[in-house]
Design a protein around this motif. Structure first.
Motif, PDB file in Angstrom:
ATOM      1  N   LEU A 171     111.785  23.890 108.626  1.00  0.00           N
ATOM      2  CA  LEU A 171     110.690  24.210 108.945  1.00  0.00           C
ATOM      3  C   LEU A 171     109.480  23.050 108.705  1.00  0.00           C
ATOM      4  CD1 LEU A 171     110.286  26.918 105.423  1.00  0.00           C
ATOM      5  CD2 LEU A 171     110.573  27.708 107.351  1.00  0.00           C
ATOM      6  N   GLN A 172     108.112  23.616 109.917  1.00  0.00           N
ATOM      7  CA  GLN A 172     107.909  22.878 110.551  1.00  0.00           C
ATOM      8  C   GLN A 172     106.404  22.374 109.601  1.00  0.00           C
ATOM      9  OE1 GLN A 172     105.506  24.250 113.761  1.00  0.00           O
ATOM     10  NE2 GLN A 172     106.883  24.535 115.040  1.00  0.00           N
ATOM     11  N   ARG A 173     106.064  23.086 107.804  1.00  0.00           N
ATOM     12  CA  ARG A 173     105.955  22.689 107.340  1.00  0.00           C
ATOM     13  C   ARG A 173     106.675  21.301 106.579  1.00  0.00           C
ATOM     14  NH1 ARG A 173     107.117  28.028 105.555  1.00  0.00           N
ATOM     15  NH2 ARG A 173     108.104  27.448 103.261  1.00  0.00           N
ATOM     16  N   TYR A 195     100.525  19.843 108.085  1.00  0.00           N
ATOM     17  CA  TYR A 195     100.641  21.385 106.436  1.00  0.00           C
ATOM     18  C   TYR A 195     100.299  21.180 105.793  1.00  0.00           C
ATOM     19  CZ  TYR A 195     103.191  24.347 110.218  1.00  0.00           C
ATOM     20  OH  TYR A 195     103.211  24.747 111.609  1.00  0.00           O
ATOM     21  N   SER A 196      99.557  20.518 104.925  1.00  0.00           N
ATOM     22  CA  SER A 196      98.984  19.818 103.568  1.00  0.00           C
ATOM     23  C   SER A 196      97.692  19.831 104.163  1.00  0.00           C
ATOM     24  CB  SER A 196      99.149  18.182 103.358  1.00  0.00           C
ATOM     25  OG  SER A 196      98.453  17.478 104.816  1.00  0.00           O
ATOM     26  N   PRO A 197      97.055  20.775 103.073  1.00  0.00           N
ATOM     27  CA  PRO A 197      95.607  21.378 102.854  1.00  0.00           C
ATOM     28  C   PRO A 197      94.491  20.290 103.637  1.00  0.00           C
ATOM     29  CG  PRO A 197      96.762  21.706 101.084  1.00  0.00           C
ATOM     30  CD  PRO A 197      97.814  20.049 100.874  1.00  0.00           C
ATOM     31  N   ILE A 198      93.729  20.440 104.088  1.00  0.00           N
ATOM     32  CA  ILE A 198      92.427  19.612 104.494  1.00  0.00           C
ATOM     33  C   ILE A 198      91.301  19.613 103.213  1.00  0.00           C
ATOM     34  CG2 ILE A 198      90.882  19.237 105.897  1.00  0.00           C
ATOM     35  CD1 ILE A 198      92.565  20.617 108.159  1.00  0.00           C
ATOM     36  N   SER A 214      89.153  17.517 109.536  1.00  0.00           N
ATOM     37  CA  SER A 214      90.160  17.022 110.759  1.00  0.00           C
ATOM     38  C   SER A 214      91.664  17.648 111.169  1.00  0.00           C
ATOM     39  CB  SER A 214      90.261  15.779 110.562  1.00  0.00           C
ATOM     40  OG  SER A 214      90.843  15.271 108.879  1.00  0.00           O
ATOM     41  N   GLU A 215      92.032  17.547 111.734  1.00  0.00           N
ATOM     42  CA  GLU A 215      93.462  18.510 111.857  1.00  0.00           C
ATOM     43  C   GLU A 215      94.308  17.832 112.478  1.00  0.00           C
ATOM     44  OE1 GLU A 215      94.558  23.104 112.663  1.00  0.00           O
ATOM     45  OE2 GLU A 215      92.833  23.221 112.054  1.00  0.00           O
ATOM     46  N   ALA A 258      97.612  27.550 109.133  1.00  0.00           N
ATOM     47  CA  ALA A 258      96.861  27.880 108.033  1.00  0.00           C
ATOM     48  C   ALA A 258      95.384  27.310 107.308  1.00  0.00           C
ATOM     49  CB  ALA A 258      97.760  27.718 106.642  1.00  0.00           C
ATOM     50  N   ASN A 259      95.080  25.752 108.482  1.00  0.00           N
ATOM     51  CA  ASN A 259      93.692  25.433 108.447  1.00  0.00           C
ATOM     52  C   ASN A 259      92.801  26.150 109.473  1.00  0.00           C
ATOM     53  OD1 ASN A 259      94.929  23.164 106.562  1.00  0.00           O
ATOM     54  ND2 ASN A 259      95.519  21.631 108.751  1.00  0.00           N
ATOM     55  N   LYS A 260      92.028  26.176 109.184  1.00  0.00           N
ATOM     56  CA  LYS A 260      91.121  27.184 110.183  1.00  0.00           C
ATOM     57  C   LYS A 260      89.694  25.786 110.514  1.00  0.00           C
ATOM     58  CE  LYS A 260      90.554  29.949 106.658  1.00  0.00           C
ATOM     59  NZ  LYS A 260      90.057  31.322 105.519  1.00  0.00           N
ATOM     60  N   PHE A 261      90.355  24.669 110.586  1.00  0.00           N
ATOM     61  CA  PHE A 261      89.243  23.508 111.383  1.00  0.00           C
ATOM     62  C   PHE A 261      89.200  23.579 112.856  1.00  0.00           C
ATOM     63  CE2 PHE A 261      88.719  19.105 113.539  1.00  0.00           C
ATOM     64  CZ  PHE A 261      87.479  18.965 113.236  1.00  0.00           C
TER      65      PHE A 261
END
Length: 618
Positions: free
Chosen positions: A209-211, A218-221, A226-227, A242-245
């Motif tokens: 899995l990529q996470r 894939y860790s929470p920002i 940043s992303e 999951a990241n919206k940045f």
């Protein structure tokens, strides 16, 4: 040209300001320029330092992610190598004969259920071996027929690798057992498997899995600024859904294409990218094993906003401080320039003609000194006005007396003319010439229109005087004139030469008992900006004591006593010297040189001033 016009306008505007406003303007300008320069320099330095810290922080972050990725790469490679190195597995799939039920059950129990075959690393999602054998009985979840995957986009790429590994990022995966789409993005390691005769057996797939493979991505920002995203070998971008940045900052396909182009063409690992007027820090690193780039996008909007906020706050504080200091400067300069404005008012009163205005400015500063000198100037002006009034009154009286003298002189001139005619009738031509000279001298003395004449006119007057003196002396006097034509128009005071010539005859030539005739030489010459007229006689001369006394008398030395001049010698010379000093200044006048028994010479120093149009004929 436009710049010159602007400079001229600014200069004209500045020149029209009062001294007080000029001082305030200069103070404000000289204060603001360094302040603004300092603010921008410090803010820029602050911004650069923050950017440097951000770069270091994100480079560290992306390097840590790369280290973790490399660990996962090794884990997946180890899992692939475990399958390829399993001789029993390779022998089983290489054997194309039909296998008995017992052989299949034994292989199932020994290999398919083995934990070692299931996963070398617990983060690996699955390991699958695709066999190129249509008759093979599939043993889930490890062995599958190869024809199941021939339609997949990565199949042809794996076959072209010729036994080397291929890494592939999947946005979506399909479970072969259920054929249901799996929305969890994965990364897979593919590798072709061959037998000992280099024949194609199939290929293996190790997926994670990529996470798990990209934990930081894939860790929470935490800060939301940043992303991290991945660019694979096909130039496709993979992000954490999951990241919206990136979505919130409106990063679209064209923006990613621009970033990929800059990363590819410039070869820079970090640079600043502008999107919708917002600066972003782009930091990337190459994952050589995967032939992919890991990119971290960091928004600098907050840093830029804070820098501008600090800059604007500093400028506002500087402006407020400047306003306070300008007000204090205006008040202080008003107090300092109060004396100047008062002095200006006094000057205006003087300009209107009030020379009696009182200047009440005391102190030791520059304006007080200026007021002191202005008071002295007014005092001298009033004194000069009084002298001018007195001179005007004396001049009027002199004109009246001169008018009376002119009336009497007509009778004298007519009488001399009648005597001259009688002398010519009787043949007494010497007497006639003497009367002519005497008349010319009288006219020259009485006709006093101006204080100044030219040297030529003075020489003509001296010639008449010498001619008359020859009548009363036993021997003839000789007058020699050695003057360049260019100096005949030189200005000098009227009757400056006669007292000197008279003094030479009376005190130099007459007392001499020499057999030689008396000789007077008048010479003139120019030196720089000065003209020197020298009158020399061949009389008895003077010794050094008498010469020093005479020069002191002429110069009116404070050590000289009037009792020393009882004989009257030098009075005429002293009067001539004083007149020259009065009209031309103290650096001009007379100087006497003499040698006992040989000569006496009087030198007159004058400024070089030619009177235009004067007659130079002697």
């Amino acid at each position: 040209m436009l710049l010159k016009r602007m400079i001229k306008r600014i200069y004209r505007w500045f020149s029209r300001l009062s001294l007080q406003n000029k001082l305030v303007f200069l103070y404000t300008t000289l204060f603001m320029i360094p302040v603004f320069v300092l603010v921008f320099v410090l803010s820029h330095e602050f911004y650069e330092n923050v950017i440097s810290d951000t770069i270091r922080e994100n480079e560290y972050l992306i390097e840590m992610e790369k280290i973790q990725v490399q660990k996962n790469i090794e884990a997946m490679r180890e899992a692939a190598q475990t399958l390829i190195s399993d001789d029993q597995l390779i022998h089983f799939v290489s054997d194309r004969r039909d296998k008995s039920v017992r052989e299949l059950i034994e292989f199932q129990n020994e290999h398919i259920d083995s934990k070692e075959l299931q996963s070398v690393n617990p983060l690996i999602d699955y390991s699958q071996f695709y066999i190129d054998d249509p008759s093979l009985i599939e043993m889930w979840p490890l062995l599958f027929r190869e024809n199941r995957i021939k339609s997949r986009p990565w199949y042809e790429r794996v076959m072209k690798q010729n036994g080397t590994e291929l890494w592939w990022l999947k946005r979506q995966d399909y479970r072969l057992l259920s054929n249901v789409p799996d929305d969890n993005p994965k990364i897979s390691l593919f590798r072709e498997v061959k037998d000992s005769q280099n024949n194609h057996l199939g290929m293996i797939e190790i997926s994670m899995l990529q996470r798990n493979f990209f934990p930081k991505m894939y860790s929470p920002i935490t800060d939301g600024q940043s992303e991290i995203f991945i660019i694979d070998q096909e130039k496709e971008v993979f992000t954490n859904p999951a990241n919206k940045f990136l979505r919130e900052h409106k990063f679209k396909k064209k923006h990613f294409q621009e970033l990929i182009q800059q990363l590819t063409q410039n070869g820079k690992n970090r640079f600043i990218y502008m999107n919708n007027s917002i600066p972003y820090l782009i930091a990337s690193t190459e994952i050589e094993e995967l032939n992919m780039k890991m990119v971290n996008v960091v928004s600098l909007e907050k840093i830029d906003s804070e820098t501008r906020k600090v800059r604007y706050m500093t400028i506002i504080i500087a402006i407020v401080l400047l306003a306070i200091l300008s007000t204090l400067t205006y008040v202080i300069t008003s107090l300092l320039l109060k004396k100047m404005y008062k002095l200006i008012e006094n000057m205006k009163q003087v300009e209107k003609g009030d020379f009696t205005t009182k200047i009440d400015i005391d102190g030791r500063d520059e304006f007080s000194t200026l007021a002191f000198h202005f008071r002295n100037m007014l005092s001298k002006i009033n004194h000069l006005i009084a002298e001018a009034v007195n001179k005007q009154a004396v001049s009027k009286d002199t004109e009246l007396r001169a008018l009376k003298t002119q009336i009497d002189s007509h009778f004298l001139y007519n009488t001399l003319e009648n005597i001259k005619m009688m002398a010519e009738v009787e043949g007494k031509y010497e007497i006639s010439d003497a009367l002519t000279s005497l008349g010319s001298m009288m006219r020259y003395n009485i006709k006093w229109k101006n204080e100044f004449v030219v040297i030529g006119e003075e020489i003509a007057h001296i010639k008449h005087y010498v001619m008359i003196m020859n009548l009363r002396l036993d021997r003839e006097l000789v007058l020699e004139v050695v003057i360049p034509n260019e100096l005949l128009n030189q200005e000098m005071l009227k009757l400056s030469l006669q007292p000197i010539v008279e003094n030479a005859i009376k005190h130099g030539i007459e007392p001499s008992k020499a057999a030689t005739r008396g000789r007077i030489i008048v010479n003139a010459y120019k030196d720089d900006q000065f003209v020197f007229v020298e009158i020399t006689d061949n009389g008895i001369g003077m010794d050094e004591t008498d010469l020093a006394m005479l020069n002191r008398k002429i110069l009116h030395d404070e050590g000289y006593s009037d009792r020393q001049s009882q004989s009257g010698n030098g009075i005429g010379l002293k009067n001539v010297h004083e007149r020259i000093v009065l009209f031309y200044g103290k650096e001009f006048g007379l100087n006497v040189r003499s040698v006992k028994g040989k000569y006496t010479s009087v030198v007159i120093k004058l400024p070089y001033l030619l009177i235009r149009g004067a007659n130079g004929n002697v």
